[in-house]
Enzyme design. Sequence first.
Site, PDB file in Angstrom:
ATOM      1  N   TYR B 113       0.834  -1.209   0.000  1.00 26.28           N
ATOM      2  CA  TYR B 113       0.000   0.000   0.000  1.00 26.28           C
ATOM      3  C   TYR B 113       0.860   1.247   0.000  1.00 26.28           C
ATOM      4  CZ  TYR B 113      -4.274  -2.538   1.312  1.00 26.28           C
ATOM      5  OH  TYR B 113      -5.364  -3.361   1.333  1.00 26.28           O
ATOM      6  N   TYR B 152      -0.996 -10.041   0.510  1.00 27.91           N
ATOM      7  CA  TYR B 152       0.085  -9.546   1.362  1.00 27.91           C
ATOM      8  C   TYR B 152      -0.026 -10.149   2.757  1.00 27.91           C
ATOM      9  CZ  TYR B 152      -3.512  -6.164   2.895  1.00 27.91           C
ATOM     10  OH  TYR B 152      -4.660  -5.592   3.356  1.00 27.91           O
ATOM     11  N   ARG B 162      -3.525 -11.864   3.407  1.00 24.21           N
ATOM     12  CA  ARG B 162      -4.820 -11.461   2.855  1.00 24.21           C
ATOM     13  C   ARG B 162      -4.953 -11.977   1.425  1.00 24.21           C
ATOM     14  NH1 ARG B 162      -8.187  -7.792   4.129  1.00 24.21           N
ATOM     15  NH2 ARG B 162      -9.497  -9.565   3.700  1.00 24.21           N
ATOM     16  N   HIS B 165      -7.451  -8.274  -2.709  1.00 22.28           N
ATOM     17  CA  HIS B 165      -8.739  -7.607  -2.452  1.00 22.28           C
ATOM     18  C   HIS B 165      -8.662  -6.123  -2.748  1.00 22.28           C
ATOM     19  CE1 HIS B 165      -6.419  -7.010   1.233  1.00 22.28           C
ATOM     20  NE2 HIS B 165      -7.105  -5.892   1.387  1.00 22.28           N
ATOM     21  N   HIS B 167     -10.588  -2.724  -1.322  1.00 15.18           N
ATOM     22  CA  HIS B 167     -11.525  -2.166  -0.341  1.00 15.18           C
ATOM     23  C   HIS B 167     -12.489  -1.232  -1.067  1.00 15.18           C
ATOM     24  CE1 HIS B 167      -9.073  -3.284   3.267  1.00 15.18           C
ATOM     25  NE2 HIS B 167      -8.074  -3.205   2.402  1.00 15.18           N
TER      26      HIS B 167
END
Lengths: 203, 247
Positions: B113, B152, B162, B165, B167
Site C-alpha cells: 500500500y 500480502y 490477505r 482484495h 476495499h
Amino acid sequence: MSQAPNLKESPSQTAGPYVHIGCTPNFVGISGVYEEDAGRGMLSDETKGERIHIRGRIFDGAGDIVKDGLIEIWQADAEGLYNSPDETRGTADPAFPGWGRQPTDLERGDFVFDTIRPGRVPASDGRMQAPHISLWIVARGINIGLSTRLYLADEAEANAQDPVLASIADPMRRETLLAVREGDGFVFDIRLQGDRETVFFDV
Amino acid sequence: MADSQKELGAAFNKRDRDWHPAADTPAYRSTILRSPKQKLVMLEQSLSETTGPVFGQNAIGALDHDLIQNFAQPGESPIGERIIVHGHILDENGRGVPNALLEVWQANAGGRYRHKNDSYLAPLDPNFGGCGRLLSDENGYYSFRTIKPGPYPWPNGGNDWRPAHIHYSLFGSGFAQRLITQIYFEGDPHIALCPILNSINDPKAIDQLVARLDMEHTVPMDIRAYRLNMILRGRDSTMFENRMEGN
Ligand SMILES: [Fe+2]
C-alpha cells in the site's frame, strides 16, 4: 406486513488500517489524484448558524487511542433541515452540506470537526428530537461500521425530551452521547469497550 | 400527499446482523479490543437516518475511476495485471441505485500500500497510487479500471496472508446505508484461509463479495474484466407499493 427483500445486503468487512488511501488520500500524501479529500471542510463564509468545534478521540478496550480510524458525520443545518433530496420540509442551507469526514490523527489519534450547531429534526412519530449529529465510525478491527449520535450537553432541555436518548434505559450510558463544552469547543470521546462504552445503535 | 411523503422518508429494512460479521471475531485479533461489548440499542429511523449526502459529477475528476492512469507518470503505467471491475449497484429490493458514490482503495500488484504505516518488503510502484472513485450511472451500473492487487502478509499472530482484495466504500441515498467492505477474486486460495473474510459466517454471504472473471467484457489483447454486484440496504418496499396504488 413487510415483504421480505429479495436480495441480501453485501456483507461488511473492516475498512482496515489504510482507509485513508481511498477516503482521505491527500491526508496520507497521495496528492494529485483528487483535488481535495471529500468531506474535510463543511463550512464557508455563507454557511448559516453557530460555529461549533468538536474534538475527541477513540479509545479501545485497553484504553489505547485508535490512530487509524475514520469518522463521518451527518447532520441537519441550523434550521433543522437536511441537505438531501429526501428532505421534504423545506430547502436546506445550500452553503452547508451536512456531511463531513475526518481521519483520526496518525500520531496523536485526535479527530476534529468544525461544523454548526444543528437545528431540531422530528422523530418518525413527529416528536421533536434534540439537536444531534449522526456519526459513523470505521477502523481496523471494526468489522461493521459503528453508528452513534452526538448530543450537546448544553441543550439540557431539548435532550430531556429526546426520544432516542429516552430509549437508553441507563442514564450513565446516555451520558456517553453528550459532547461537553471545554475551552473553545466540545469534546466527544468514543469508547469502544469498558465501563463507559459509548452507546452504539442498530439504525 | 401523505403516501409520497412516506416513500421519500421510508425507513430502511432492518439490517440482518447474522449475515454481516459479528463485531467480536477473535481469529481476527484486532477485533478483540475494538468490538463493543454492550448490545446495540435499537433506533427508530428518522430523517437523520433516511436522508444522506448527495454527490455531484462535478466533484469527480475525469481519471478518478482509472487507477491505471490516475497516478501514473505521463506515458507510463503501473506494473501488474490490467483489470476492469464492473457490475450493478442494487438495493435489497433489486432496484438499481443511481448516483451512488463508490470509493476504492487497494495495494499494488506486489501487495504494497502507498501508506506510511505499510512497511511490507514489496516495493511501491511509482505509477500506482491505489485510490479511485466514481458515481454509478442512472441505472446503477459502475465500472473502474485498475491493476489486480497482490496478496500480502499481515500481523495477526501467525502466518496470515490477505487474499487479493480491493476495499470499497459505498453511499446510497440514506446515511443508514453506509457500507465499507471488500472485493475478492474468484479462485484465490487465500479466501478460505483469511480470518477477516471468515469473520462472515454464511458461505453465501462470502460469495457475495467474490468477483467473477467476465470474458464477455474482457477486451481482447488489452484488459480482463471481473464482475461483481454490490447490494445496499433497501427501503421498506411495502411503502413504495402503497404509494403506487395511491397514485
Ligand atoms: Fe487491505
